[in-house]
Scaffold this active site. Structure first.
Site, PDB file in Angstrom:
ATOM      1  N   ASN A   1       8.181 -58.501 -51.802  1.00 41.23           N
ATOM      2  CA  ASN A   1       8.580 -57.827 -53.037  1.00 41.23           C
ATOM      3  C   ASN A   1       7.399 -57.404 -53.905  1.00 41.23           C
ATOM      4  OD1 ASN A   1      10.461 -57.345 -55.498  1.00 41.23           O
ATOM      5  ND2 ASN A   1       9.000 -58.888 -56.209  1.00 41.23           N
TER       6      ASN A   1
ATOM      7  N   LEU B   1      -3.050 -36.748 -58.289  1.00 41.50           N
ATOM      8  CA  LEU B   1      -4.119 -37.001 -57.306  1.00 41.50           C
ATOM      9  C   LEU B   1      -5.475 -36.535 -57.849  1.00 41.50           C
ATOM     10  CD1 LEU B   1      -4.724 -38.190 -54.570  1.00 41.50           C
ATOM     11  CD2 LEU B   1      -4.234 -35.968 -53.541  1.00 41.50           C
ATOM     12  N   ALA B   2      -5.445 -35.449 -58.612  1.00 42.44           N
ATOM     13  CA  ALA B   2      -6.698 -34.931 -59.178  1.00 42.44           C
ATOM     14  C   ALA B   2      -7.362 -35.950 -60.097  1.00 42.44           C
ATOM     15  CB  ALA B   2      -6.423 -33.635 -59.945  1.00 42.44           C
TER      16      ALA B   2
ATOM     17  N   ASN C   1       7.110 -38.593 -55.480  1.00 44.36           N
ATOM     18  CA  ASN C   1       7.250 -38.544 -56.937  1.00 44.36           C
ATOM     19  C   ASN C   1       5.961 -38.039 -57.557  1.00 44.36           C
ATOM     20  OD1 ASN C   1       8.579 -38.800 -59.338  1.00 44.36           O
ATOM     21  ND2 ASN C   1       8.341 -41.015 -59.491  1.00 44.36           N
TER      22      ASN C   1
ATOM     23  N   TYR D   1       1.430 -44.596 -54.447  1.00 46.89           N
ATOM     24  CA  TYR D   1       2.606 -45.480 -54.398  1.00 46.89           C
ATOM     25  C   TYR D   1       3.625 -44.970 -53.363  1.00 46.89           C
ATOM     26  CZ  TYR D   1       6.652 -48.072 -56.306  1.00 46.89           C
ATOM     27  OH  TYR D   1       7.751 -48.881 -56.476  1.00 46.89           O
TER      28      TYR D   1
ATOM     29  N   LYS E   1       5.011 -46.825 -49.981  1.00 48.93           N
ATOM     30  CA  LYS E   1       6.440 -47.190 -49.871  1.00 48.93           C
ATOM     31  C   LYS E   1       7.115 -46.450 -48.715  1.00 48.93           C
ATOM     32  CE  LYS E   1       6.617 -50.127 -53.311  1.00 48.93           C
ATOM     33  NZ  LYS E   1       6.857 -51.552 -53.066  1.00 48.93           N
TER      34      LYS E   1
END
Ligand code: NAD
Length: 452
Positions: free
Chosen positions: A293, A302-303, A352, A358, A362
């Site tokens: 978890n 990203l920049a 996202n 992230y 995931k």
């Protein structure tokens, strides 16, 4: 933390105003707070529908009866009785004309399913279909289920689907109890595969389902991890609750409340897999349930993202999970009938903005469980991923008001989920009764519109 819209709609002073403004009116969701019981559907009205030529109806009928439901094949035409559960065996549908069975079953009862009711459709496994037409028809059920979930969500009704192989019919009772029970409150529009890939355990208790099991939950000091540790313990498991050393005080307090075993450790430290294996081996002779978890975000476009922000998320969310599993599995420390659950995210499903790091980590977990499942099956171990949507935690409470209010409404139930809702899904996947489910990723997101 309470849902502001639910409060405004329930308050006589404000209800007319919010209705006039046309803002969503989320239903108050029914939730279980106790553990599983042997006959959860006692007193419930269940309706069992079937398409001609199906193979699952007898198994479903037995499972419903064992769980205490009084089931009928049809609702009385002139009565006000509402169905609490509707289960349909659609395994007989193999040609486009057979879809008529769906219309005939659901059209007459669309206004006769109780608030917070449950709909579960069981379809033939596409892999087992003999012809492309049969496979197409089986796959088409997903469109039906996901649309029905959107139409019924306003009443808190969940709609889910199981693909089941003929050889896995005896695995249906566990999933049926979960998807027709109060525990699946925030799980809707989901499709799972039930197979006989993993050997069924000798016993599948339906109350105190985890008695005698040892569970590890990482990131257990707060949020979803804490709710999961508490829920697993409620079901009878001995829970090792792990969190970072900085959270040790909170972890001890949490563990004190349910008799858990606190373990302060950073899962991303190089020595963690070895230390964890030694701890679980020496103290318990291994572990039955592993819930990965612990997770972090370091959101930036990203920049603007620094390399440490990129690295940290990959280390904690992905690399540590795989390193710990590798260590435990190589040493045979995950016991037979073991269960591994990884916390993914809808960001991993859909991507996202500001979450390249992230979402990558995931999404990787989704691939990881799919690839591990067949490798672990011969050892009797199931591995699945859970992908939460908008869950009301301390983290989401800190979001700006409008972002939070919009985010929590973007799903069929028009509200956020609670940590307990995620814990319920994780607990179900950890039970012996979930032996038919491996390699799946299940969203717990109220059928979030993002990535649906
Ligand atoms: P949270 O931030 O409230 O709790 C995470 C816990 O993990 C914390 O107690 C933290 O100390 C611990 N942790 C972090 N790094 C660790 C490390 N290196 N070693 C050990 N413990 C560590 O998070 P949450 O909202 O409860 O989310 C739990 C999981 O669910 C995460 O994996 C998250 O990505 C995922 N998730 C959450 C949501 C949501 O809406 N809350 C949505 C999708 C996915």
């Amino acid at each position: 933390m309470a849902d502001m819209l639910i409060k405004l709609h329930r308050n006589p002073l404000t209800s007319r105003l919010v209705k006039a403004l046309g803002v969503p009116n989320p239903v108050t969701l029914a939730r279980a707070d106790g553990g599983y019981t042997a006959r959860p559907f006692e007193g419930k009205h269940a309706l069992l529908c079937r398409s001609a030529g199906g193979y699952a109806a007898d198994a479903l009928r037995r499972a419903l009866a064992d769980a205490g439901a009084s089931h009928v094949d049809q609702l009385p035409a002139d009565s006000t009785v509402r169905a609490d559960l509707v289960v349909m065996d659609a395994t007989g549908c193999a040609a486009p004309d057979d879809y008529r069975a769906l219309y005939d079953a659901f059209h007459p009862i669309m206004r006769r399913i109780a608030r917070n009711g449950r709909v579960l459709l069981v379809a033939a496994s596409p892999e087992a279909c003999a012809t492309p037409a049969a496979m197409a028809v089986s796959r088409g059920m997903e469109g039906f289920v996901r649309s029905l979930a959107k139409e019924l969500g306003a009443k808190g009704i969940t709609v889910n689907q199981l693909y089941v192989e003929r050889g896995a019919l005896e695995r249906l009772p566990g999933p049926l109890r979960f998807f027709c029970g109060a525990q699946s409150t925030y799980v809707t529009g989901q499709v799972l595969h039930v197979t006989a890939q993993v050997t069924a355990p000798a016993a599948t208790p339906f109350s105190k389902a985890l008695a005698g099991k040892v569970a590890l939950v990482t990131g257990a000091a707060r949020g979803i991890g804490r709710a999961t540790a508490e829920r697993l313990a409620q079901e009878g498991a001995t829970v090792v609750a792990l969190d970072v050393p900085a959270a040790e005080e909170e972890l001890r307090r949490v563990c004190g409340a349910f008799g858990g075993v606190p373990l302060a450790m950073d899962i991303a430290s190089p020595a963690a897999p070895q230390q964890l294996a030694a701890f679980l081996g020496e103290r318990f002779g291994g572990v039955d349930i592993v819930v990965h978890n612990a997770g972090v975000t370091r959101d930036k476009t990203l920049a603007n993202m620094t390399q440490p922000q990129w690295e940290l998320v990959m280390q904690i969310n992905l690399a540590a999970v795989m390193a710990i599993d590798a260590h435990l599995l190589e040493r045979g420390l995950v016991k037979r009938d073991g269960r591994i659950v990884c916390l993914s995210s809808v960001s991993g499903v859909a991507g996202n903005f500001g979450q390249t790091n992230y979402a990558t980590s995931k999404a990787a977990l989704i691939g990881y469980v799919a690839a591990q499942a067949p490798l672990l099956a011969p050892r009797g171990i199931c591995i699945n991923a859970v992908a939460p949507g908008f869950i009301q935690t301390a983290m989401t409470e800190q979001m700006p008001f409008m972002t939070r209010e919009i985010g929590r409404r973007l799903n069929s139930l028009k509200q956020a989920g609670l940590p307990r809702d995620v814990a319920e899904l994780i607990t179900f996947l950890s039970t012996p009764g979930a032996s038919g489910i491996t390699g799946n990723t299940v969203r717990v997101c109220g059928q979030g519109l993002i990535g649906a």
